[in-house]
Design an enzyme around this catalytic site. Structure first.
Site, PDB file in Angstrom:
ATOM      1  N   HIS A   1      -8.922  -0.864  -7.881  1.00  0.00           N
ATOM      2  CA  HIS A   1      -8.369   0.267  -7.131  1.00  0.00           C
ATOM      3  C   HIS A   1      -7.247   0.939  -7.911  1.00  0.00           C
ATOM      4  O   HIS A   1      -7.203   2.170  -8.021  1.00  0.00           O
ATOM      5  CB  HIS A   1      -7.868  -0.232  -5.779  1.00  0.00           C
ATOM      6  CG  HIS A   1      -7.382   0.859  -4.876  1.00  0.00           C
ATOM      7  ND1 HIS A   1      -8.207   1.846  -4.399  1.00  0.00           N
ATOM      8  CD2 HIS A   1      -6.155   1.128  -4.345  1.00  0.00           C
ATOM      9  CE1 HIS A   1      -7.523   2.669  -3.616  1.00  0.00           C
ATOM     10  NE2 HIS A   1      -6.276   2.259  -3.577  1.00  0.00           N
TER      11      HIS A   1
ATOM     12  N   ASP B   1       0.846  -1.195   0.000  1.00  0.00           N
ATOM     13  CA  ASP B   1       0.000   0.000   0.000  1.00  0.00           C
ATOM     14  C   ASP B   1       0.882   1.245   0.000  1.00  0.00           C
ATOM     15  O   ASP B   1       1.522   1.562   0.996  1.00  0.00           O
ATOM     16  CB  ASP B   1      -0.887  -0.030   1.253  1.00  0.00           C
ATOM     17  CG  ASP B   1      -1.977   1.035   1.227  1.00  0.00           C
ATOM     18  OD1 ASP B   1      -1.918   1.943   0.384  1.00  0.00           O
ATOM     19  OD2 ASP B   1      -2.888   0.944   2.065  1.00  0.00           O
TER      20      ASP B   1
END
Lengths: 416, 416
Positions: free
Chosen positions: A320, A230
């Site tokens: 995403h 991330d």
């Protein structure tokens, strides 16, 4: 603002330099640096060990003073305590100034490994471990003190998918305390809040964590608690000072920036029911190493044109990674998030973003995510706030003084 | 039990070897090991830094199997998560056995850097960072499963000063998860609790912290959140296996021990109002370095006979150090406590003690403290529990099987 130090920005955006997978398999890289073979991989002997004779890093410091506040382009420390404060009813510029004078002095001392002036346990302050204390101010404070002053601080627009809990909402002031050491974190936070107590109340405390210093090679992109790599795409390493630091926008704000805080709750129970193929499809990246589904390494550019054997895009347009990508190079910001857990088993991300222009850089990205993103199935924003983060102060001054239009500190005024 | 490894016990009692003040002033010791001078002590340049190129330690492992369970004579890791579980209503030996089989397998994998069998985010398990998982069992479990079996586990007697909250009370099972890395801690705890969920409920979670690995020199005695050097007198380094490990007491318990958990709340608000002289008087040690008031270094022997100019004892007989001292060498135990904070600003100590005979070694010391100790003004025990901690299991077996009188694992039985 010409104070940008390329190496520093590079450090905070170090994700862009770390090779995929560098953090893993480190057992192979690790030499027997303690010289006594304490680490048994297996065997029948009791394997209790003393820790290796590490390099002692508790004395490492990051200067509180300078051009920009520290804790922004500082490579993220292991621990975060983010504290939202509200000024006491009736409190105005004078009270805020006194509080900031105290807190800036505290921060200046703590970050160099000294106790606060009124420190009751100064020994706990002797290992800053890269401590930074960063201050920001909410919209109400500027409206109250300087209605005509506009450095560019606006409340975020409403995002329909948000499920905001006021308990995690906008406050007047934010303190971001970061360090590699949890003892230092708890002591510094306690002392800062003692000094703030005559002026402000604590609305919330958001603690967070990343890997401990030394667990992984420096520059390894963090994973969130869903297991995803991330933060691969972060503000690039060079030539983007304009995206991070404010220039020419308002007096006393050059070298400042804005902080967006989003508390993002994860539904790990449902995520756990989702198989890896579906997870990777939703993210658009491989879980093992964060490589895009069209690539083989974390920092490979995703190929949004690639199709599979039956003609479907390999990276789904609703994934995403696809939704976060913008053709507009201005739609980028510095991410500096931390994982959190709650005692009842909850988990999530204290998403922190820094940008010179929130409306231009952050809001469009968040709007795209709000409109459509497969990940929304498992993540919900439950807290949101935005702060003006003024430049650093010089020694003896306090953070935010110029921006808030407050007078220079005098020799009067007391310590808590 | 002859499995005592002198170096290992020495590691856990390393306090006895660390020189006073070794942990402080480490800035002087610290070489410019990152080779690029990132640590500016002062100056006007923005001082944001990338972390030094540390030795990567995330791959360090501590063997789950062996003679004793790991996490006892293991030098304390930075982070603790202690979880109290109660077996579900109606659950007996079979359910407990299935749970322990799953959890032992999980622990065996996690401690070697592998995901659990049913791990949904195995990448988060790849940096154990000296992870240990230690299991203990409360009195009710032994009464239920083996009423005639007596390894020496009894509830603690009542201590009049305790203010026990059942929310932090005795449970059927305890999991002690310790690691230097907070990400690993959160993942491992989550996966263990998922596997335990069909069999047990979580009564409490007690998280704690010490200095991060690397903040201080190895062997530095920790400080608690009152700022005291806490743990100077610990189980000595050699020849005291008999005080730590059970021998010849009950079948299947050789190499086991007992764990005492005491949740000790600190009144830091009042402590802060107490000046250093009064603090040191109450403790009997100097705050700066933990030296006894009669000495000059942490590990100097306190001189309880010394008197000051007017004839009063230098170390007050009611001080903590005086009250804790015993002429009986058996009244010692291994301390392995962790600091805790709560979101509302509370703080304290998760006091953990290990002893081969709790009644003989721990109870008299606690009784003396309960009767009289100046420190009691600021500390209150709000949770208390005691557990039998069986020896480690061999690979393929599960912890506690012999002690609980359960059959060997077969190839049947499922994973969660």
């Amino acid at each position: 603002m010409t104070g940008l130090n390329r190496r520093n920005l590079l450090a905070s955006g170090a994700a862009a330099l770390g090779g995929a997978g560098v953090g893993w398999g480190t057992r192979g890289l690790r030499g027997d640096h303690d010289g006594n073979g304490t680490n048994s991989a297996s065997g029948t002997e009791p394997a209790s060990t003393e820790p290796a004779a590490d390099v002692v890093t508790g004395g490492d410091t990051i200067d509180f003073h300078g051009v920009h506040q520290a804790g922004i382009d500082t490579a993220a420390q292991a621990h975060l305590s983010l504290v939202g404060l509200d000024l006491l009813e009736g409190g105005g510029g004078e009270e805020l100034g006194r509080m900031m004078r105290l807190l800036s002095d505290d921060a200046s001392r703590f970050t160099s490994g000294r106790g606060a002036l009124a420190d009751t346990e100064p020994e706990l302050a002797e290992s800053p471990a890269r401590l930074t204390v960063t201050f920001g101010f909410g919209p109400r404070v500027l409206r109250m003190l300087r209605p005509a002053y506009d450095p560019g601080l606006q409340e975020l627009p409403a995002f329909p998918l948000d499920r905001l809990d006021p308990a995690w909402g906008q406050t007047d002031v934010v303190l971001q305390v970061c360090t590699d050491d949890p003892m230092t974190l708890s002591h510094v936070r306690r002392m800062l809040l003692k000094d703030a107590a005559p002026f402000a109340t604590v609305r919330w405390v958001q603690d967070g964590f990343r890997r401990a210093r030394g667990t992984e090679a420096a520059g390894t992109t963090m994973r969130n608690l869903m297991g995803q790599v991330d933060g691969t795409v972060n503000l690039p390493a060079d030539d983007h000072a304009d995206l991070l630091w404010s220039t020419g926008r308002a007096s006393g704000f050059d070298g400042g920036t804005f902080m967006v805080v989003r508390r993002i709750e994860m539904d790990l129970v449902d995520w756990d029911r989702t198989d890896r193929v579906a997870r990777e499809f939703s993210v658009g990246r491989k879980l093992a190493d964060g490589a895009p589904l069209t690539g083989s390494a974390e920092h490979d550019e995703p190929d949004f044109e690639a199709v599979d054997a039956v003609g479907f895009p390999v990276i789904d347009p609703a994934s995403h990674v696809a939704r976060m990508r913008s053709a507009d190079p201005a739609e980028r910001f510095l991410r500096r998030g931390y994982n959190y857990t709650t005692p009842d088993g909850g988990a999530g991300l204290v998403f922190l973003a820094f940008a010179a222009d929130v409306d231009r850089q952050f809001v469009p990205v968040q709007q795209r995510m709000d409109e459509l993103d497969l990940l929304n199935e498992w993540v919900t924003t439950i807290g949101s706030a935005v702060y003006a983060v003024p430049p650093a102060c010089v020694e003896g001054d306090f953070v935010g003084r110029e921006m808030l239009g407050l007078p220079s500190p005098t020799t009067s005024g007391g310590d808590a």
